[in-house]
Design a protein around this motif. Structure first.
Motif, PDB file in Angstrom:
ATOM      1  N   PHE A 130       0.715  -1.069   0.002  1.00  0.00           N
ATOM      2  CA  PHE A 130       0.048  -0.051   0.038  1.00  0.00           C
ATOM      3  C   PHE A 130       0.854   1.124   0.071  1.00  0.00           C
ATOM      4  O   PHE A 130       0.428   2.366  -0.627  1.00  0.00           O
ATOM      5  N   ALA A 131       1.883   1.134   0.691  1.00  0.00           N
ATOM      6  CA  ALA A 131       2.903   2.155   0.647  1.00  0.00           C
ATOM      7  C   ALA A 131       3.259   2.487  -0.715  1.00  0.00           C
ATOM      8  O   ALA A 131       3.452   3.782  -1.184  1.00  0.00           O
ATOM      9  N   LYS A 132       3.832   1.527  -1.612  1.00  0.00           N
ATOM     10  CA  LYS A 132       4.366   1.720  -2.796  1.00  0.00           C
ATOM     11  C   LYS A 132       3.222   2.220  -3.739  1.00  0.00           C
ATOM     12  O   LYS A 132       3.141   3.053  -4.560  1.00  0.00           O
ATOM     13  N   GLU A 133       1.902   1.920  -3.507  1.00  0.00           N
ATOM     14  CA  GLU A 133       0.688   2.341  -4.272  1.00  0.00           C
ATOM     15  C   GLU A 133       0.649   3.873  -3.992  1.00  0.00           C
ATOM     16  O   GLU A 133       0.561   4.595  -4.988  1.00  0.00           O
ATOM     17  N   GLN A 134       0.756   4.053  -2.794  1.00  0.00           N
ATOM     18  CA  GLN A 134       0.451   5.744  -2.532  1.00  0.00           C
ATOM     19  C   GLN A 134       1.516   6.347  -3.181  1.00  0.00           C
ATOM     20  O   GLN A 134       1.284   7.749  -3.451  1.00  0.00           O
ATOM     21  N   GLU A 135       2.738   5.882  -3.062  1.00  0.00           N
ATOM     22  CA  GLU A 135       3.846   6.654  -3.619  1.00  0.00           C
ATOM     23  C   GLU A 135       3.592   6.876  -5.187  1.00  0.00           C
ATOM     24  O   GLU A 135       3.823   7.941  -5.790  1.00  0.00           O
ATOM     25  N   VAL A 136       3.092   6.022  -5.785  1.00  0.00           N
ATOM     26  CA  VAL A 136       2.905   5.763  -7.278  1.00  0.00           C
ATOM     27  C   VAL A 136       1.664   6.917  -7.562  1.00  0.00           C
ATOM     28  O   VAL A 136       1.855   7.535  -8.470  1.00  0.00           O
ATOM     29  N   ARG A 137       0.603   6.617  -6.750  1.00  0.00           N
ATOM     30  CA  ARG A 137      -0.545   7.513  -6.926  1.00  0.00           C
ATOM     31  C   ARG A 137      -0.028   9.008  -6.776  1.00  0.00           C
ATOM     32  O   ARG A 137      -0.580   9.621  -7.543  1.00  0.00           O
ATOM     33  N   THR A 138       0.812   9.359  -5.682  1.00  0.00           N
ATOM     34  CA  THR A 138       1.101  10.701  -5.438  1.00  0.00           C
ATOM     35  C   THR A 138       1.951  11.092  -6.606  1.00  0.00           C
ATOM     36  O   THR A 138       1.781  12.427  -6.921  1.00  0.00           O
TER      37      THR A 138
END
Length: 81
Positions: A11-19
């Motif tokens: 989820f942290a990587k998803e948030q990084e990509v999303r941002t």
């Protein structure tokens, strides 16, 4: 298999990509965290083409927003070219 995929989902990587995507596009993506929600946002190919066009002007044909799988695949093929 689905349970293993959920366990490995970052989820942290998803948030990084999303941002990063939101920063490049200068707009907020739809809400919803998780592999399936993020996949839904990207699967139409619209966001991918918008992203490619922001990075390099007119590199991707204008995508069509639809839920039809054939059109979504076409959008993604524009991105891959």
């Amino acid at each position: 298999i689905a349970d293993n995929a959920k366990k490995k989902y970052d989820f942290a990587k998803e948030q990084e990509v999303r941002t990063w995507i939101e920063k490049v596009l200068d707009e907020k993506l739809e809400d919803g965290l998780g592999a399936l929600e993020f996949q839904k946002i990207l699967q139409s190919g619209v966001v991918l083409c918008q992203l490619a066009n922001k990075i390099k002007k007119d590199v991707c044909k204008l995508p069509r927003s639809t839920s039809q799988p054939a059109v979504q695949r076409e959008n993604i093929s524009f991105y891959l070219k």
